[in-house]
Design an enzyme around this catalytic site. Structure first.
Site, short mmCIF file in Angstrom:
data_model
loop_
_atom_site.label_atom_id
_atom_site.label_comp_id
_atom_site.label_asym_id
_atom_site.label_seq_id
_atom_site.Cartn_x
_atom_site.Cartn_y
_atom_site.Cartn_z
N CYS A 262 -42.01 64.07 25.89
CA CYS A 262 -41.77 65.34 26.59
C CYS A 262 -40.35 65.35 27.16
CB CYS A 262 -42.84 65.59 27.65
SG CYS A 262 -42.89 67.31 28.20
N HIS B 27 -47.12 66.21 24.50
CA HIS B 27 -47.73 65.15 25.30
C HIS B 27 -48.74 64.39 24.44
CE1 HIS B 27 -46.28 66.15 29.38
NE2 HIS B 27 -46.18 67.37 28.89
N GLU C 118 -50.48 61.93 25.19
CA GLU C 118 -51.65 61.56 26.01
C GLU C 118 -52.62 62.73 26.19
OE1 GLU C 118 -48.78 63.21 29.06
OE2 GLU C 118 -48.67 62.18 27.13
#
EC number: 4.3.2.10
Length: 200
Positions: free
Chosen positions: A78, A179, A181
């Protein structure tokens, strides 16, 4: 096991990235100074927020020059990816300069909201082991208002009012604008690829 250094550049996603790595069986150590990079086999630079504050924190931690001189694989996530480029329009700040290009503010238009938030499709641009195992039309989760241009280093792009770099690689330097995650199987695969792939 690979020694993974996770840089604390002040981003709120540090914990979630660490948890994503734990799900892959990787116990990353959090790094807040240059000494912490010693012995690392992979380095991850996550980040959310503003480029000027993140660069200021890296300077305060004495990490700018060590990151520029790093000789092991590095991935920015990011905001961390944006910091790998030469410059950001956000605060008119000089970044790490590891990748050519200027990060620019995304332009809102009819049907195009900025910040760009939500799931969007990755558009493969060239072959890279970072994308190994991803299905066609893989999507990832984005939250950002600034974007890096598509360059010769772009591995995958994304279209939101125009193409921007979503995944990038130049030698040991890699990045993901989305992202990982928060990107389910797509994110987990790209993180695993970064940790396991062979670099030149």
């Amino acid at each position: 096991m690979t020694d993974v250094a996770l840089i604390d550049a002040g981003g709120a996603n540090l914990g979630s990235v660490r948890y994503a790595l734990e799900r892959l069986g990787v116990d990353a150590r959090v790094v807040r100074d240059a000494a912490g990079l010693h012995g690392a086999q992979r380095v991850i630079l996550p980040g959310v927020g503003a480029a000027p504050e993140a660069m200021s924190r890296l300077r305060t931690q004495g990490l700018v020059e060590p990151l520029r001189a790093l000789q092991v694989p590095l991935i920015g996530i990011c905001l961390g990816m944006q910091l790998l480029f030469e410059h950001s329009e956000e605060g008119d700040v000089e970044c790490l300069g590891l990748l050519p290009g200027i990060v620019r503010h995304m332009t809102p238009a009819l049907g195009i909201r900025v910040p760009h938030m939500g799931w969007n499709q990755l558009v493969p641009m060239r072959e890279s082991a970072l994308l190994a195992g991803l299905p066609e039309r893989a999507s990832a989760y984005f939250v950002h208002g600034y974007a890096a241009p598509v360059t010769a280093d772009t591995v995958a792009a994304c279209d939101h009012g125009g193409l921007f770099t979503a995944v990038v690689q130049n030698g040991l330097r890699c990045g993901a604008q989305f992202h990982p995650e928060r990107s389910a199987d797509t994110g987990a695969r790209i993180l695993r690829n970064f940790l396991e792939m062979s670099f030149p």
